[in-house]
Design a protein around this motif. Structure first.
Motif, PDB file in Angstrom:
ATOM      1  N   LEU A  20       0.990  -1.319   0.211  1.00 37.98           N
ATOM      2  CA  LEU A  20       0.164   0.076   0.078  1.00 37.98           C
ATOM      3  C   LEU A  20       0.755   1.247  -0.062  1.00 37.98           C
ATOM      4  N   SER A  21       1.917   0.965   0.777  1.00 30.92           N
ATOM      5  CA  SER A  21       2.837   2.700   0.491  1.00 30.92           C
ATOM      6  C   SER A  21       2.976   2.357  -0.530  1.00 30.92           C
ATOM      7  N   GLN A  22       4.342   1.648  -1.442  1.00 27.04           N
ATOM      8  CA  GLN A  22       4.629   1.835  -2.392  1.00 27.04           C
ATOM      9  C   GLN A  22       3.917   2.256  -3.389  1.00 27.04           C
ATOM     10  N   TRP A  23       2.013   1.816  -3.359  1.00 31.22           N
ATOM     11  CA  TRP A  23       0.981   2.051  -4.402  1.00 31.22           C
ATOM     12  C   TRP A  23       0.739   3.845  -4.360  1.00 31.22           C
ATOM     13  N   ILE A  24       0.829   3.810  -2.555  1.00 27.61           N
ATOM     14  CA  ILE A  24       0.152   4.821  -2.687  1.00 27.61           C
ATOM     15  C   ILE A  24       1.139   6.417  -3.225  1.00 27.61           C
ATOM     16  N   GLU A  25       2.999   6.052  -2.770  1.00 29.90           N
ATOM     17  CA  GLU A  25       3.790   6.942  -3.703  1.00 29.90           C
ATOM     18  C   GLU A  25       3.383   6.866  -4.747  1.00 29.90           C
ATOM     19  N   SER A  26       3.329   5.758  -5.955  1.00 29.66           N
ATOM     20  CA  SER A  26       2.990   6.220  -6.990  1.00 29.66           C
ATOM     21  C   SER A  26       1.984   7.057  -7.840  1.00 29.66           C
ATOM     22  N   VAL A  27       0.898   6.649  -6.971  1.00 33.43           N
ATOM     23  CA  VAL A  27      -0.182   7.623  -7.131  1.00 33.43           C
ATOM     24  C   VAL A  27       0.276   9.075  -6.774  1.00 33.43           C
ATOM     25  N   ALA A  28       1.115   9.487  -5.930  1.00 39.29           N
ATOM     26  CA  ALA A  28       1.283  10.490  -5.199  1.00 39.29           C
ATOM     27  C   ALA A  28       2.788  11.134  -6.368  1.00 39.29           C
ATOM     28  N   LYS A  29       2.939  10.600  -6.817  1.00 43.95           N
ATOM     29  CA  LYS A  29       4.014  10.605  -8.136  1.00 43.95           C
ATOM     30  C   LYS A  29       3.722  11.105  -8.902  1.00 43.95           C
ATOM     31  N   LYS A  30       2.232   9.943  -9.413  1.00 44.61           N
ATOM     32  CA  LYS A  30       1.749  10.736 -10.868  1.00 44.61           C
ATOM     33  C   LYS A  30       1.171  11.798 -10.767  1.00 44.61           C
ATOM     34  N   HIS A  31       0.740  12.687  -9.456  1.00 42.19           N
ATOM     35  CA  HIS A  31       0.371  13.637  -9.158  1.00 42.19           C
ATOM     36  C   HIS A  31       1.223  14.879  -9.176  1.00 42.19           C
ATOM     37  N   ASN A  32       2.763  14.912  -9.737  1.00 42.49           N
ATOM     38  CA  ASN A  32       3.360  14.880  -9.392  1.00 42.49           C
ATOM     39  C   ASN A  32       4.056  15.715  -7.583  1.00 42.49           C
TER      40      ASN A  32
END
Length: 140
Positions: A20-32
């Motif tokens: 989940l932490s990795q996913w959250i980080e990926s989503v945040a990166k997608k939103h810069n």
């Protein structure tokens, strides 16, 4: 980066905190955005009502409350989730509990990334962003 998951008054949900932490980080990166300090608290309806009344002057139950402490592109916040409301929403919308929980988990992150949901247009954009994020999680 630190993302923590705690529970109060409820059984801790069956989640893979690392994934989940990795996913959250990926989503945040997608939103810069970058992840700062994110704290999740899973609780019952009474606890979220208490927080809603005390800090937001709202006298109603909800599935999630997000307190935003972000600065610039670094997102940080406290995210409180009522597992009881997530469960009742999953029944009402005829969705799997885990899917609904993941939707709410990422909903808070999307708020921290600047996504609103107060107008009909914002709500549709939020739902689209949630669906996009869920596809990322379930395709990994």
């Amino acid at each position: 980066m630190e993302i923590t998951f705690q529970s109060e008054g409820v059984e801790h949900p069956s989640i893979d905190e690392h994934a989940l932490s990795q996913w959250i980080e990926s989503v945040a990166k997608k939103h810069n955005r970058e992840i700062g300090e994110i704290s999740y608290l899973f609780c019952d309806d009474e606890k979220i009502l208490e927080v809603n009344q005390q800090y937001l002057n709202h006298d109603f139950y909800t599935d999630i409350i997000t307190f935003d402490y972000s600065e610039g592109n670094m997102i940080s916040g406290d995210i409180i989730i009522s597992l009881q409301t997530v469960e009742s929403n999953s029944q009402m919308y005829k969705t799997d509990f885990q899917e609904e929980l993941h939707r709410v988990i990422i909903h808070g992150i999307l708020h921290l990334c600047g996504q609103g949901d107060l107008t009909e247009e914002e709500e549709k954009a939020m739902r689209d962003a949630e669906n996009s994020a869920l596809k990322m999680l379930f395709s990994e």
